[in-house]
Design a protein around this motif. Structure first.
Motif, PDB file in Angstrom:
ATOM      1  N   ASP A   3       0.863  -1.175   0.000  1.00 42.46           N
ATOM      2  CA  ASP A   3       0.000   0.000   0.000  1.00 42.46           C
ATOM      3  C   ASP A   3       0.898   1.223   0.000  1.00 42.46           C
ATOM      4  N   LEU A   4       1.024   1.883  -1.164  1.00 46.34           N
ATOM      5  CA  LEU A   4       1.937   3.016  -1.300  1.00 46.34           C
ATOM      6  C   LEU A   4       1.449   4.238  -0.550  1.00 46.34           C
ATOM      7  N   ARG A   5       0.142   4.299  -0.257  1.00 44.31           N
ATOM      8  CA  ARG A   5      -0.394   5.448   0.487  1.00 44.31           C
ATOM      9  C   ARG A   5      -0.018   5.376   1.958  1.00 44.31           C
ATOM     10  N   ASN A   6       0.144   4.177   2.460  1.00 50.03           N
ATOM     11  CA  ASN A   6       0.457   3.999   3.883  1.00 50.03           C
ATOM     12  C   ASN A   6       1.668   3.084   4.031  1.00 50.03           C
ATOM     13  N   PRO A   7       2.865   3.567   3.705  1.00 51.44           N
ATOM     14  CA  PRO A   7       4.045   2.722   3.831  1.00 51.44           C
ATOM     15  C   PRO A   7       4.255   2.306   5.286  1.00 51.44           C
ATOM     16  N   PRO A   8       4.810   1.106   5.495  1.00 54.88           N
ATOM     17  CA  PRO A   8       5.001   0.666   6.881  1.00 54.88           C
ATOM     18  C   PRO A   8       5.950   1.591   7.632  1.00 54.88           C
ATOM     19  N   ARG A   9       5.647   1.811   8.933  1.00 58.66           N
ATOM     20  CA  ARG A   9       6.520   2.650   9.739  1.00 58.66           C
ATOM     21  C   ARG A   9       7.851   1.950   9.966  1.00 58.66           C
ATOM     22  N   ARG A  10       8.891   2.765  10.041  1.00 56.16           N
ATOM     23  CA  ARG A  10      10.198   2.237  10.420  1.00 56.16           C
ATOM     24  C   ARG A  10      10.237   2.157  11.933  1.00 56.16           C
ATOM     25  N   LYS A  11      10.334   0.951  12.456  1.00 60.44           N
ATOM     26  CA  LYS A  11      10.351   0.772  13.912  1.00 60.44           C
ATOM     27  C   LYS A  11      11.769   0.980  14.419  1.00 60.44           C
ATOM     28  N   PRO A  12      11.942   1.855  15.401  1.00 57.98           N
ATOM     29  CA  PRO A  12      13.285   2.085  15.930  1.00 57.98           C
ATOM     30  C   PRO A  12      13.776   0.889  16.742  1.00 57.98           C
ATOM     31  N   VAL A  13      15.087   0.658  16.701  1.00 55.23           N
ATOM     32  CA  VAL A  13      15.658  -0.461  17.453  1.00 55.23           C
ATOM     33  C   VAL A  13      16.723   0.005  18.454  1.00 55.23           C
ATOM     34  N   GLN A  14      17.403   1.087  18.150  1.00 53.95           N
ATOM     35  CA  GLN A  14      18.432   1.586  19.059  1.00 53.95           C
ATOM     36  C   GLN A  14      17.787   2.462  20.142  1.00 53.95           C
ATOM     37  N   ALA A  15      18.404   2.467  21.329  1.00 51.98           N
ATOM     38  CA  ALA A  15      17.830   3.183  22.474  1.00 51.98           C
ATOM     39  C   ALA A  15      17.572   4.654  22.161  1.00 51.98           C
ATOM     40  N   ARG A  16      18.526   5.304  21.493  1.00 50.35           N
ATOM     41  CA  ARG A  16      18.366   6.734  21.179  1.00 50.35           C
ATOM     42  C   ARG A  16      17.184   6.958  20.235  1.00 50.35           C
ATOM     43  N   SER A  17      17.034   6.078  19.252  1.00 49.73           N
ATOM     44  CA  SER A  17      15.927   6.186  18.295  1.00 49.73           C
ATOM     45  C   SER A  17      14.590   5.906  18.966  1.00 49.73           C
ATOM     46  N   LYS A  20      13.515   9.009  20.839  1.00 52.54           N
ATOM     47  CA  LYS A  20      12.962  10.021  19.918  1.00 52.54           C
ATOM     48  C   LYS A  20      11.540   9.642  19.504  1.00 52.54           C
ATOM     49  N   TYR A  21      11.377   8.394  19.124  1.00 47.48           N
ATOM     50  CA  TYR A  21      10.077   7.869  18.676  1.00 47.48           C
ATOM     51  C   TYR A  21       9.017   8.108  19.748  1.00 47.48           C
ATOM     52  N   ASN A  22       9.341   7.741  20.996  1.00 46.41           N
ATOM     53  CA  ASN A  22       8.384   7.904  22.094  1.00 46.41           C
ATOM     54  C   ASN A  22       8.137   9.371  22.430  1.00 46.41           C
ATOM     55  N   GLU A  23       9.154  10.202  22.318  1.00 50.31           N
ATOM     56  CA  GLU A  23       8.974  11.632  22.568  1.00 50.31           C
ATOM     57  C   GLU A  23       8.031  12.252  21.530  1.00 50.31           C
ATOM     58  N   ILE A  24       8.129  11.812  20.299  1.00 49.89           N
ATOM     59  CA  ILE A  24       7.221  12.308  19.253  1.00 49.89           C
ATOM     60  C   ILE A  24       5.783  11.895  19.576  1.00 49.89           C
ATOM     61  N   LEU A  25       5.595  10.651  20.021  1.00 54.23           N
ATOM     62  CA  LEU A  25       4.255  10.193  20.409  1.00 54.23           C
ATOM     63  C   LEU A  25       3.719  11.009  21.579  1.00 54.23           C
ATOM     64  N   ASP A  26       4.567  11.275  22.568  1.00 53.91           N
ATOM     65  CA  ASP A  26       4.144  12.038  23.749  1.00 53.91           C
ATOM     66  C   ASP A  26       3.759  13.470  23.379  1.00 53.91           C
ATOM     67  N   VAL A  27       4.526  14.083  22.477  1.00 53.17           N
ATOM     68  CA  VAL A  27       4.221  15.441  22.011  1.00 53.17           C
ATOM     69  C   VAL A  27       2.865  15.455  21.304  1.00 53.17           C
ATOM     70  N   ALA A  28       2.633  14.482  20.447  1.00 51.99           N
ATOM     71  CA  ALA A  28       1.374  14.427  19.696  1.00 51.99           C
ATOM     72  C   ALA A  28       0.179  14.317  20.643  1.00 51.99           C
ATOM     73  N   VAL A  29       0.322  13.547  21.731  1.00 45.21           N
ATOM     74  CA  VAL A  29      -0.774  13.407  22.691  1.00 45.21           C
ATOM     75  C   VAL A  29      -0.975  14.701  23.470  1.00 45.21           C
ATOM     76  N   ARG A  30       0.108  15.383  23.826  1.00 46.49           N
ATOM     77  CA  ARG A  30      -0.036  16.675  24.515  1.00 46.49           C
ATOM     78  C   ARG A  30      -0.791  17.674  23.631  1.00 46.49           C
ATOM     79  N   LEU A  31      -0.491  17.655  22.343  1.00 39.99           N
ATOM     80  CA  LEU A  31      -1.208  18.540  21.411  1.00 39.99           C
ATOM     81  C   LEU A  31      -2.691  18.181  21.366  1.00 39.99           C
ATOM     82  N   LEU A  32      -2.987  16.885  21.387  1.00 38.76           N
ATOM     83  CA  LEU A  32      -4.379  16.430  21.332  1.00 38.76           C
ATOM     84  C   LEU A  32      -5.127  16.773  22.612  1.00 38.76           C
ATOM     85  N   ALA A  54      12.684  15.783   8.940  1.00 40.66           N
ATOM     86  CA  ALA A  54      13.314  14.567   8.415  1.00 40.66           C
ATOM     87  C   ALA A  54      13.322  13.449   9.455  1.00 40.66           C
ATOM     88  N   THR A  55      13.543  13.816  10.714  1.00 43.27           N
ATOM     89  CA  THR A  55      13.548  12.817  11.790  1.00 43.27           C
ATOM     90  C   THR A  55      12.146  12.251  11.995  1.00 43.27           C
TER      91      THR A  55
END
Length: 202
Positions: A3-17, A20-32, A54-55
């Motif tokens: 499905d080119l409209r919804n490409p699979p998410r890149r799941k982070p594997v390294q602790a730093r990534s 970042k991934y979780n911080e983006i989720l937390d920010v999105a919920v604060r906005l909501l 880009a990140t």
């Protein structure tokens, strides 16, 4: 076919990534928490998180992707904790374990009810991706909570009955999350939902 409209998410594997991934989720919920789903933009996620576009786009194709990822994390956390509680209560009667499951799930929904209601309402409630996610998580929860024997073909009828009960309860939870003005009496709701599950499973 992809499905080119919804490409699979890149799941982070390294602790730093992962951080970042979780911080983006937390920010999105604060906005909501401050506004409706339709008003949240990727620009706001970028500005509030401090991460470059880009990140963010490394992990998510858009805001729906971010909120589906948050929902997945929420479900995983609830399922993990619930499975742990059920494992610790293996000596309890089946009915008591059902009531424990319902109570914990309801407590988590109430704690996040405003965000979940806005999210479900804003995303058009039941997108096919959300339904697939709920189905997959429900099956995973049953197996983790009641053991690998649930995947044994000899237990297929019981697994299907439990999935049917879980689907019915998921629908009930969805209505509860959307109707955020309705007062919730935990004892009454636990009794009603536990009775529904018992009727479908036994």
């Amino acid at each position: 076919m992809k499905d080119l409209r919804n490409p699979p998410r890149r799941k982070p594997v390294q602790a730093r990534s992962i951080r970042k991934y979780n911080e983006i989720l937390d920010v999105a919920v604060r906005l909501l928490e401050r506004q409706e789903y339709a008003q949240v933009t990727m620009s706001e996620v970028h500005l509030e998180s401090g991460y470059p576009y880009a990140t963010i786009y490394q992990y998510f194709s858009g805001k729906e992707d971010i909120y589906l990822a948050w929902m997945e994390r929420f479900l995983d956390d609830v399922i993990f904790e619930l499975a742990e509680r059920l494992h610790r209560s293996e000596g309890e009667h089946f009915n008591a374990r059902i009531e424990m499951s319902v109570r914990y799930s309801l407590e988590q929904i109430i704690a996040h009810r405003q965000v979940l209601g806005k999210l479900l309402d804003g995303m058009g409630l039941v997108s096919s991706r959300m339904v697939e996610q709920l189905e997959s998580k429900s099956r995973g929860w049953i197996v983790s909570a009641f053991g690998q024997q649930m995947e044994d073909p000899r237990n297929s009828e019981m697994l299907e009955r439990m999935l049917t009960a879980t689907r019915a309860v998921n629908g009930y939870w969805l209505m509860l999350m959307l109707n955020t003005r309705r007062e919730v009496d935990i004892e009454v709701e636990v009794s009603k939902v536990a009775s529904l599950i018992k009727a479908l499973v036994v």
